[in-house]
Scaffold this motif. Sequence first.
Motif, mmCIF file in Angstrom:
data_model
loop_
_atom_site.group_PDB
_atom_site.id
_atom_site.type_symbol
_atom_site.label_atom_id
_atom_site.label_comp_id
_atom_site.label_asym_id
_atom_site.label_seq_id
_atom_site.Cartn_x
_atom_site.Cartn_y
_atom_site.Cartn_z
ATOM 1 N N ASP A 162 41.898 33.102 41.678
ATOM 2 C CA ASP A 162 40.672 32.575 42.269
ATOM 3 C C ASP A 162 39.654 32.282 41.174
ATOM 4 N N ALA A 164 36.888 33.819 40.111
ATOM 5 C CA ALA A 164 36.520 34.942 39.257
ATOM 6 C C ALA A 164 37.627 35.221 38.242
ATOM 7 N N ASP A 302 33.449 36.911 46.344
ATOM 8 C CA ASP A 302 34.407 37.716 45.594
ATOM 9 C C ASP A 302 34.361 39.132 46.156
ATOM 10 N N CYS A 303 35.471 39.576 46.768
ATOM 11 C CA CYS A 303 35.493 40.873 47.458
ATOM 12 C C CYS A 303 35.933 42.043 46.572
ATOM 13 N N ARG A 304 36.224 41.802 45.320
ATOM 14 C CA ARG A 304 36.844 42.834 44.482
ATOM 15 C C ARG A 304 36.098 44.167 44.504
ATOM 16 N N ALA A 313 37.311 41.573 37.882
ATOM 17 C CA ALA A 313 37.754 40.201 37.673
ATOM 18 C C ALA A 313 39.003 40.150 36.810
ATOM 19 N N TYR A 319 41.162 37.095 45.617
ATOM 20 C CA TYR A 319 40.445 38.170 46.304
ATOM 21 C C TYR A 319 39.077 37.696 46.790
ATOM 22 N N HIS A 320 38.983 36.402 47.120
ATOM 23 C CA HIS A 320 37.782 35.862 47.743
ATOM 24 C C HIS A 320 37.991 35.776 49.254
#
Length: 468
Positions: A162, A164, A302-304, A313, A319-320
């Motif tokens: 993604d 990031a 960005d859900c990380r 990252a 992971y968005h």
Amino acid sequence: MSDHNPNPDPTSPDPIARPVGGTEYSWCKAVPVGTGITVLALLLTKPPNLPLLQTALHNLQNSHPILRTKLHSDPATSSYSFLTPPSPHLQIQPFDLPSTAAILRPHSAVSPFRQILEHELNLNTWRHPDPTPDSDVFFAASYALSKSQWAFILRLHTSACDRAAAAALLKELLGLIKAGGGLGTERELKENGEVISALEDLIPNGKANKPFWARGVDMLGYSLNSFRLSNLEFKDVSLEKTSQMVKLRISPEHTDKLLAGCKSRGIKLCGVLAAAGLIAAHASKHLPDHQWEKYAVVTLLDCRSLLDPPLSANDFGFYHSAIMNSHDINGENTLWELAKRCYTTLLDSKSSNKHFTDMSDLNFLMCKAIENPGLTPSSSMRTAFISVFEDLVMDDSSEVHQELGLEDYEGCASVHGVGPSLAIFDSIRDGGLNCACIYPSPLHSREQMQDLMDHMKSILVEAVNLES
């Protein structure tokens, strides 16, 4: 990350397999039709050292197992999985001057670097798979643009990288190049060599819960709302679509004022960019000021940091999540008022965990639009007017760029399959706002979209000048 699902010894000749998650599956469906081809394009003023770059890329594949995976499709079950071979295998494809010249359009107003970027955005390795059902997710190529300029391109399947991760990939690659490709040796395979778990498997317990009836109501709401949404004027709905890019750049001085305006109002730049796009879109139709239109805005988050366990990252993959909101606007809206509304609506959705609870709904609708284009206006597969990212990419490494002969670079992804009319990939470079704006052509024309960018810029600059 050793706490994600133990697996066999990576020295085994057999690749490690992991089924794709729900969001990854939607990208596996989207990329073959043209949305989700991620490209990192570097413009160099020094000839690329291909052996050094090859070593650097192999080190990246060792450090990040997903970069060396193959995407395995099983037509019998309509399923996909990541197969991770035990060792890196990427090979840079070189194009000399004659080979590059055969790709470039002579007398084009678009620069050779931009033409190569757009060429790679539309080079869909995943559209016509080989007889074997396995395809790489990571490719690299070098193009000789002239006797003094070269383009080095990385092309990835978005399910593996993604925005990031792409920004982290570029930073890590430049560091490896500066260090001689990793001191001339290839790194050890990262831990056990397994791809990290899918996004859905890392959502904190309870965050994605939604009652069955509520899911049905929301799905119906998304579907019915789509028929009321406005779009930019479509120029050509019959010809095959490709992705093209236009630019939006703002000086460091105006960028500072823009960010200060955001800070004073407690909002992020994503709300301002969305608002400027909405105002410009409404104005492009020359409607009476009092006439209202409804536009959809997709914001990618960005859900990380929100996952269990949290990721960074440097954990590559997708992971968005997306939040879709619609906004009613007319010709009387001002930038800051609309930006505040856009951002407040996003915060309300985020506080309700819609980035988790609505994830499967939006993935399902995305796949349905791919399978049934007729459900979208003019079979365009346009699901929204504009997409923006919640957070900026910051880059202040110009000294490293000069040392490496890096004159310019772009990072973006294709959108000509399913998606918005305009996808904005924003960053701050050397203090100035730099946006790569990707759109489907000839559904929209380059002139149309450049006019839209120019109007957005004038809206942003005028708004900050009024505050001076």
